[in-house]
Design an enzyme around this catalytic site. Structure first.
Site, PDB file in Angstrom:
ATOM      1  N   ARG A 188      34.758  53.844 -57.224  1.00 13.63           N
ATOM      2  CA  ARG A 188      36.307  54.375 -56.778  1.00 13.63           C
ATOM      3  C   ARG A 188      37.473  53.855 -57.896  1.00 13.63           C
ATOM      4  O   ARG A 188      37.502  53.154 -57.515  1.00 13.63           O
ATOM      5  CB  ARG A 188      36.525  54.101 -55.222  1.00 13.63           C
ATOM      6  CG  ARG A 188      37.560  55.011 -54.462  1.00 13.63           C
ATOM      7  CD  ARG A 188      38.138  56.565 -54.435  1.00 13.63           C
ATOM      8  NE  ARG A 188      39.460  56.319 -54.068  1.00 13.63           N
ATOM      9  CZ  ARG A 188      40.211  56.926 -54.281  1.00 13.63           C
ATOM     10  NH1 ARG A 188      40.354  56.852 -55.989  1.00 13.63           N
ATOM     11  NH2 ARG A 188      41.806  57.129 -53.610  1.00 13.63           N
ATOM     12  N   HIS A 214      43.362  51.344 -57.172  1.00  8.17           N
ATOM     13  CA  HIS A 214      44.920  52.084 -56.859  1.00  8.17           C
ATOM     14  C   HIS A 214      44.810  51.159 -54.958  1.00  8.17           C
ATOM     15  O   HIS A 214      44.751  50.184 -55.877  1.00  8.17           O
ATOM     16  CB  HIS A 214      43.800  53.808 -56.229  1.00  8.17           C
ATOM     17  CG  HIS A 214      42.435  53.992 -54.513  1.00  8.17           C
ATOM     18  ND1 HIS A 214      41.917  52.779 -55.661  1.00  8.17           N
ATOM     19  CD2 HIS A 214      43.006  53.550 -53.547  1.00  8.17           C
ATOM     20  CE1 HIS A 214      40.492  52.784 -54.149  1.00  8.17           C
ATOM     21  NE2 HIS A 214      41.581  52.901 -53.038  1.00  8.17           N
ATOM     22  N   HIS A 239      47.484  51.719 -51.671  1.00 12.03           N
ATOM     23  CA  HIS A 239      48.145  52.380 -50.876  1.00 12.03           C
ATOM     24  C   HIS A 239      49.053  51.588 -50.483  1.00 12.03           C
ATOM     25  O   HIS A 239      49.493  50.773 -49.789  1.00 12.03           O
ATOM     26  CB  HIS A 239      47.505  52.353 -49.560  1.00 12.03           C
ATOM     27  CG  HIS A 239      45.395  52.426 -49.596  1.00 12.03           C
ATOM     28  ND1 HIS A 239      45.084  53.902 -50.271  1.00 12.03           N
ATOM     29  CD2 HIS A 239      44.307  51.930 -48.994  1.00 12.03           C
ATOM     30  CE1 HIS A 239      43.834  54.286 -50.542  1.00 12.03           C
ATOM     31  NE2 HIS A 239      43.224  52.763 -49.944  1.00 12.03           N
ATOM     32  N   GLU A 292      43.445  49.377 -45.348  1.00 12.36           N
ATOM     33  CA  GLU A 292      42.158  49.754 -45.131  1.00 12.36           C
ATOM     34  C   GLU A 292      41.438  48.928 -44.512  1.00 12.36           C
ATOM     35  O   GLU A 292      41.033  47.642 -44.872  1.00 12.36           O
ATOM     36  CB  GLU A 292      41.805  50.431 -46.767  1.00 12.36           C
ATOM     37  CG  GLU A 292      40.660  51.077 -47.215  1.00 12.36           C
ATOM     38  CD  GLU A 292      40.247  51.223 -48.507  1.00 12.36           C
ATOM     39  OE1 GLU A 292      41.167  51.938 -49.228  1.00 12.36           O
ATOM     40  OE2 GLU A 292      39.193  51.389 -49.109  1.00 12.36           O
ATOM     41  N   HIS A 339      43.157  47.445 -55.191  1.00 17.59           N
ATOM     42  CA  HIS A 339      41.461  47.956 -54.948  1.00 17.59           C
ATOM     43  C   HIS A 339      41.058  48.742 -55.397  1.00 17.59           C
ATOM     44  O   HIS A 339      41.277  49.715 -56.297  1.00 17.59           O
ATOM     45  CB  HIS A 339      41.200  47.408 -54.036  1.00 17.59           C
ATOM     46  CG  HIS A 339      41.112  48.747 -53.002  1.00 17.59           C
ATOM     47  ND1 HIS A 339      42.502  48.591 -52.352  1.00 17.59           N
ATOM     48  CD2 HIS A 339      41.175  49.750 -52.276  1.00 17.59           C
ATOM     49  CE1 HIS A 339      43.158  49.357 -51.802  1.00 17.59           C
ATOM     50  NE2 HIS A 339      41.981  50.324 -51.153  1.00 17.59           N
ATOM     51  N   GLU A 369      44.280  60.465 -48.156  1.00 16.33           N
ATOM     52  CA  GLU A 369      43.544  60.074 -49.218  1.00 16.33           C
ATOM     53  C   GLU A 369      44.274  60.982 -51.057  1.00 16.33           C
ATOM     54  O   GLU A 369      44.090  60.403 -51.718  1.00 16.33           O
ATOM     55  CB  GLU A 369      42.071  60.349 -49.388  1.00 16.33           C
ATOM     56  CG  GLU A 369      41.530  59.236 -48.657  1.00 16.33           C
ATOM     57  CD  GLU A 369      41.235  58.235 -49.631  1.00 16.33           C
ATOM     58  OE1 GLU A 369      40.401  57.477 -50.479  1.00 16.33           O
ATOM     59  OE2 GLU A 369      41.477  57.438 -48.513  1.00 16.33           O
TER      60      GLU A 369
END
Length: 396
Positions: free
Chosen positions: A112, A115, A117, A122, A161, A184
């Site tokens: 993943r 990125h 948020h 999270e 992260h 997401e």
């Protein structure tokens, strides 16, 4: 006086008597029906004749009981080259205003991508497989952690992260975010950012020729396929701070909060200082057993059902109540302050991942409330209930 007949009124008047409150009460044929202004005002408030034994709730004054059940794993996944993700936000699940959730699956060798948020922290619970996270905080410090089943991670809002699978087995986990509006699809991803930024600006930032960026992905990779990362090469570099982003939920004795009929493992900000805006854990309830009636004082509650068959009874005030059944892959949302209970109605253990959008975990049990209340108060509240029953309630 509407409930007093004209004959009764004339009889009282003819006798020269006064029409007293006692006369009105005695003359009533049913409970007192109030009118606007009854009861007086301010310091001149007055006692009224008794009304109905139970309160009337006008449906126009009370909203409908919301649907608190959503089939997360029955929804359509977002699939890219290295895995998939399914989400439950306020857009798919309207009641879920405080918490959003995701079930994410990473293939062997997948990552993943880097990125962050912008509007949500999270929280994660690893269901199966192994993975590694790398997180960068605003001070410039970074932490690398390896995870297995039963481990948690927490990334504060805005912290950069990534997540990468370790070994030749897939890894999947459930994510929870402290904002029901978070999706997401609104993640700030590194490949997306580089793709839309002018190459001359990228060149200045990294100190490389701009044509090197021609080879970069044309859009967001989201979950990217790649070579398998052997466990022996997965660098584990946790920082020596109590604010570590990792918590071993199933192995840390501080998390134990078992109850009659089940087990409960919970990590709050008290056990895990980095988790300032969320608490979370796993509850297991034995067949036929129940997590008793209670309510959460300071947070919304979110469930993801891992195993078994559960039934949740929700109380929403104003004469409102609703019962729903849950199976693996389903999500429940309990608004802050709503009374509820969870019962195992299947023939195997009921296992639930639970999160709350507050680092401090606070709840009140109905049984403890009853036990701490004076007997005369309970007898008044439950008028008509035998004293022996009141005694049994207080001893429960």
């Amino acid at each position: 006086m509407d409930s007093i007949s004209r004959r009764q009124m004339l009889a009282v008047t003819a006798a020269g008597g006064l029409l007293t409150t006692t006369t009105i009460v005695n003359a009533q044929t049913g409970p007192f029906q109030s009118k606007p202004g009854d009861g007086g005002v301010a310091r001149a408030a007055t006692e009224l004749p008794p009304g109905e034994k139970v309160a009337y709730h006008n449906p126009k004054d009370v909203a409908d009981m919301p649907d608190f059940h959503f089939s997360l794993d029955a929804s359509r996944p977002k699939v890219t080259s290295g895995g998939w993700a399914k989400e439950a936000t306020v857009h798919q699940f309207p009641i879920s205003e405080g918490i959003a959730g995701v079930h994410m699956f990473l293939d062997p060798g997948a990552a993943r991508e880097l990125h962050w948020h912008a509007i949500a922290a999270e929280w994660a619970y690893v269901i199966d497989g192994r993975c590694q996270t790398v997180v960068l905080d605003p001070s410039g410090a970074s932490e690398i952690n390896n995870y297995g089943p039963g481990d948690l991670w927490f990334f504060p809002r805005g912290h950069g992260h990534s997540i990468q699978t370790i070994g030749d087995k897939p890894c999947h986990f459930v994510l929870s975010f402290d904002n029901g509006g978070f999706s997401e699809h609104s993640t700030f991803s590194i490949t997306d950012w580089i793709d839309v930024t002018p190459k001359d600006m990228l060149a200045l930032d990294f100190g490389v020729p701009k044509d090197v960026f021609d080879a970069f992905p044309k859009g967001e990779t989201y979950i990217q396929a790649g070579p398998v990362l052997p466990a022996s090469e997965a660098l584990d570099a946790p920082w020596p701070k109590e604010s570590t982003h990792k918590f071993s939920l199933l192995h840390d004795n501080r998390a134990v909060r078992d109850f009659d009929g089940g087990t409960f493992r919970l990590a709050t900000v008290d056990e895990w200082p980095v988790s300032k805006s969320m608490s979370g854990g796993v509850m297991t309830i034995k067949p036929g057993a129940m997590r008793n009636l209670h309510w959460n004082v300071n947070a919304n509650e979110w469930h993801y059902y891992l195993r078994g068959k559960g039934q949740v009874a929700l109380f929403g005030s104003g004469g409102r109540g609703k019962v729903a059944e849950f199976k693996p892959g389903d999500v429940a949302y309990i608004p802050q302050g709503f009374g509820h209970a969870i019962k195992n109605v299947g023939d195997e253990d009921l296992e639930i991942v639970q999160t709350w959008d507050n680092g401090k975990f606070e709840e009140i049990d109905l049984t403890k409330w009853v036990q701490s209340s004076p007997r005369y108060l309970l007898a008044n509240n439950f008028a008509g209930v035998p004293e022996t029953t009141i005694t049994r309630l207080k001893q429960a």
